[in-house]
Design an enzyme around this catalytic site. Structure first.
Site, PDB file in Angstrom:
ATOM      1  N   ASP A 218       0.912  -1.207   0.024  1.00 56.82           N
ATOM      2  CA  ASP A 218      -0.010   0.058  -0.104  1.00 56.82           C
ATOM      3  C   ASP A 218       0.927   1.190   0.017  1.00 56.82           C
ATOM      4  O   ASP A 218       1.945   1.166   0.355  1.00 56.82           O
ATOM      5  CB  ASP A 218      -0.940  -0.194   1.223  1.00 56.82           C
ATOM      6  N   GLN A 249      -0.115  12.117  -4.415  1.00 54.70           N
ATOM      7  CA  GLN A 249       0.033  12.067  -2.756  1.00 54.70           C
ATOM      8  C   GLN A 249       1.250  11.506  -2.182  1.00 54.70           C
ATOM      9  O   GLN A 249       1.523  11.095  -1.285  1.00 54.70           O
ATOM     10  CB  GLN A 249      -1.192  10.853  -2.270  1.00 54.70           C
TER      11      GLN A 249
END
Length: 739
Positions: A218, A249
């Protein structure tokens, strides 16, 4: 749960990602697009298809996120054997089992920043390095850079010289030796030693490759070089590497994150399946359009604009305040207004680029009698009484841990003076004795007073007795430590005005240990110490109490609130001043702004002040360029400024091409030698050496961490006490040496 049930409520791309079978896959997951749901459903789907639960390795970046994923998977399939972990926790687990291959004992200690500084300071004293001119923090930062650049101690030490780099090389070599002598590792070591283990012992790597047949990573945009290598190494052979993330991000470049890991994934795995999650389930469309307008100015991207079915909602507001005090008052006023409208303080947060911006906000909140919490200040596990008790536990688990032993040797007070400890150390060092072993043999130390010998003998007996409790329940060991050391009486007698609060913290620490024991498969003191050592700021924060949350933009990653207030939207703050010299740095600052904006569900306010007081001097500011990148149809303006000379008139913000202002040559310090001792020629500017303490007119006092180049164009990285790391150009830095 049946496989059809696991995907019944997913949208098309989410379902595609969950049902993917063998082979590599890249899931580009936009903000609020249900990434966690996709990862946990994929894990559950693999188990439902017959993949053994203990053959799945899922890695994320915070213990908080890992815990949430663990609970979701267990709720879906009733299975608790999936390893859902952070990189550091996974590597610590590997080293507990196989660390002997790289020189670590099974019960090694993980040293935090304070522990590392303690080691460096001791080494400086041992090597005769003046810590007034060569700052231990700067040495530690350089050692971390050496490690992450793959430079071994002998190479760093071999560079020689009498300057900062030479000192750092000598300290580095001794630092690594000291950690191994203490049976300890720092945070860099957790990753590096596993990478070394896998490289040097193929049989160990093969065991992990055969065990974990599916690897899920992740937040892949935040992986560094070593983390990327570890993921690829474990997945090599079967090729079942699924990575999720979003280049938009990626905000941790300063700690080694490489955005290229996710941008180049397809090049590394040409057959990889690529799925894009573009539907946002968090924010309304005006907020998403405003954020997309900003991030759309970046080049390094994989994702298009996000969209939502939640409606347009309220437009984000750009608030222009006259100064920082008015900005804080206006933000707090808006918070109170939303609260009166029924929104809980729990569902609101204020974000800022640097912690220094919290001061005026705190004052305004106190005046308004609104409760608040700052995330990332003095954390529970950093409190003295908590660290003291943890040090006792660490010494019990790892008798070689010198830093922890020296912390508890006179806590509570035992009458063992500094001189006695120095004599014991001088006697023990030539014999290669750890502090705890030296204490055991204190009776043999010829220069030690009889009172100190007796006190050390009593301490040794105490620790031996406590160590005998390690085989029982973890809470019993903790209670034995508190009782047998007389720790509560010590806090009552010497805790001062905060004595009762300190005693409460002891109770809270016991509660944390009991909670750990309740969820751990095989609870142990060593396991609890590892869990606490790997906590991050956000891991310790719990959303729930009726209070406003204040935090940095970096800490806000992964969170969401109904209302978000981003203050200090000014050139020099966001984007940060140190980003002005490089476009890739500006892009990272833009991603940071994007992350902050996309934390908001229903309300978003972006504010800036027309002037700020820095070191007692008022200076005009320039609104952040990111504000001007927001499409005007998706934003409203609230201008509360009176006219001040030098400030833009009320109206639409317009970023001037000349920003930031070109410096005046008269502002800066005159001639001196270059970074390598070469004369810069006529008109050259002074370049301070790494490790020296300097003062900047705006940023205050700091330590030079790194110098690249020489003469006027040298790039100087300074770690300022308030503003953090800044990269400055020597010619324009106006740095004054502090002696």
């Amino acid at each position: 749960m049946h496989t059809d049930e696991l995907v019944a409520d997913l949208n098309g791309p989410q379902r595609e990602a969950v049902e993917h079978g063998e082979g590599p896959m890249l899931v580009v997951a936009g903000a609020g697009s249900g990434k966690t749901r996709v990862i946990t459903r994929r894990v559950a789907h693999l188990i439902a298809r017959g993949v053994p639960a203990d053959g799945i390795l899922a890695i994320t970046f915070t213990n908080k996120a890992a815990g949430e994923m663990r609970e979701r998977v267990a709720a879906l399939v009733g299975e608790g054997r999936v390893l859902l972990s952070t990189f550091h926790a996974f590597c610590a687990r590997v080293l507990r089992i196989d660390g002997a291959g790289v020189g670590l004992p099974r019960d090694f200690t993980i040293y935090d920043r304070d522990d590392q500084l303690g080691v460096v300071k001791d080494i400086c004293k041992e090597l005769g390095i003046d810590t007034q001119h060569v700052q231990p923090r700067a040495l530690l930062a350089t050692i971390s850079r050496f490690k992450n650049d793959g430079i071994p101690p002998d190479e760093a030490e071999g560079r020689g010289g009498h300057g900062f780099e030479g000192a750092a090389g000598r300290v580095y070599a001794r630092y690594e030796k000291a950690l191994r002598e203490c049976g300890a590792a720092d945070f860099d070591d957790l990753l590096l030693l596993v990478a070394k283990l896998f490289a040097e012992q193929p049989a160990v790597l093969d065991r992990y490759q055969r065990r974990y047949r599916h690897v899920l990573i992740d937040e892949y945009q935040d992986t560094n070089l070593i983390q990327d290598r570890l993921a690829r190494d474990i997945a090599k052979g079967h090729g079942n590497l699924c990575v999720t993330g979003d280049p938009d991000q990626s905000i941790y470049r300063w700690r080694g994150a490489r955005i290229r890991n996710i941008l180049e994934f397809q090049a590394s795995y040409p057959t990889a399946k690529v799925v894009k999650l573009e539907q946002n389930y968090r924010s309304t469309n005006h907020i998403l359009s405003a954020a997309s307008g900003v991030i759309g100015h970046n080049r390094a991207r994989l994702m298009g604009p996000l969209w939502s079915e939640l409606g347009d909602g309220a437009k984000p507001v750009v608030l222009a305040a006259e100064d920082g005090e008015q900005e804080a008052a206006a933000v707090v006023s808006r918070v109170a207004e939303l609260r009166r409208g029924g929104l809980s303080l729990t569902d609101m947060a204020v974000f800022y680029r640097t912690n220094a911006l919290s001061r005026e906000l705190e004052r305004a909140l106190r005046l308004a009698n609104l409760p608040y919490e700052i995330v990332g200040t003095l954390e529970f596990y950093e409190r003295k009484e908590v660290k003291d008790l943890l040090a006792y536990l660490r010494v019990l688990v790892n008798p070689l841990d010198a830093i922890s032993f020296l912390r508890i040797v006179n806590t509570p007070t035992r009458g063992i003076g500094k001189t006695s400890l120095e004599r014991l150390r001088a006697w023990a060092l030539p014999q290669g004795l750890s502090p705890r072993e030296a204490a055991r043999r204190a009776g043999q130390c010829p220069d030690l007073p009889s009172a100190a010998r007796g006190a050390l003998a009593q301490l040794t007996a105490l620790l031996d007795g406590l160590a005998a409790t390690l085989g029982g329940p973890v809470d019993a060991t903790f209670r034995a430590v508190v009782a047998r050391t007389g720790f509560l009486d010590y806090l009552r007698d010497f805790g001062g005005q905060d004595g009762s609060e300190r005693i409460d913290n002891v109770g809270e620490l016991e509660a944390a240990l009991v909670a750990y024991a309740a969820h751990a498969a095989e609870p142990s003191i060593a396991g609890f110490l590892q869990e606490t050592a790997l906590l991050s700021d956000v891991d310790g924060w719990k959303q729930g109490a009726e209070r406003l949350t204040l935090m940095t933009l970096h800490a806000a990653k992964g969170l969401e609130f109904d209302a978000v207030f981003m203050v200090g939207m000014e050139e020099g703050l966001l984007p940060h001043a140190r980003a002005f010299d490089a476009e890739e740095e500006i892009e990272e600052e833009r991603r940071l702004a994007y992350v902050g904006m996309t934390r908001a569900r229903r309300h978003l306010l972006l504010s800036f002040a027309g002037r700020r007081a820095t070191f007692g001097t008022w200076a005009p500011t320039i609104p952040s360029r990111f504000l001007d990148e927001i499409p005007q149809e998706h934003v409203e303006h609230d201008d509360r400024r009176a006219w001040i000379a030098g400030l833009p008139r009320p109206g639409r913000l317009r970023v001037r091409e000349e920003r930031p202002r070109a410096p005046d040559p008269d502002d800066y310090l005159d001639a001196g030698a270059g970074a390598d001792g070469d004369e810069g020629g006529e008109g050259a500017r002074a370049v301070p050496r790494p490790g020296s303490t300097v003062r900047h007119a705006h940023f205050g006092q700091g330590v030079v961490v790194e110098v690249r180049g020489a003469g006027p164009s040298a790039r100087i990285t300074v770690r300022f006490e308030v503003f953090g790391d800044r990269q400055l150009v020597a010619e324009y830095a106006r740095l004054q040496q502090v002696f």
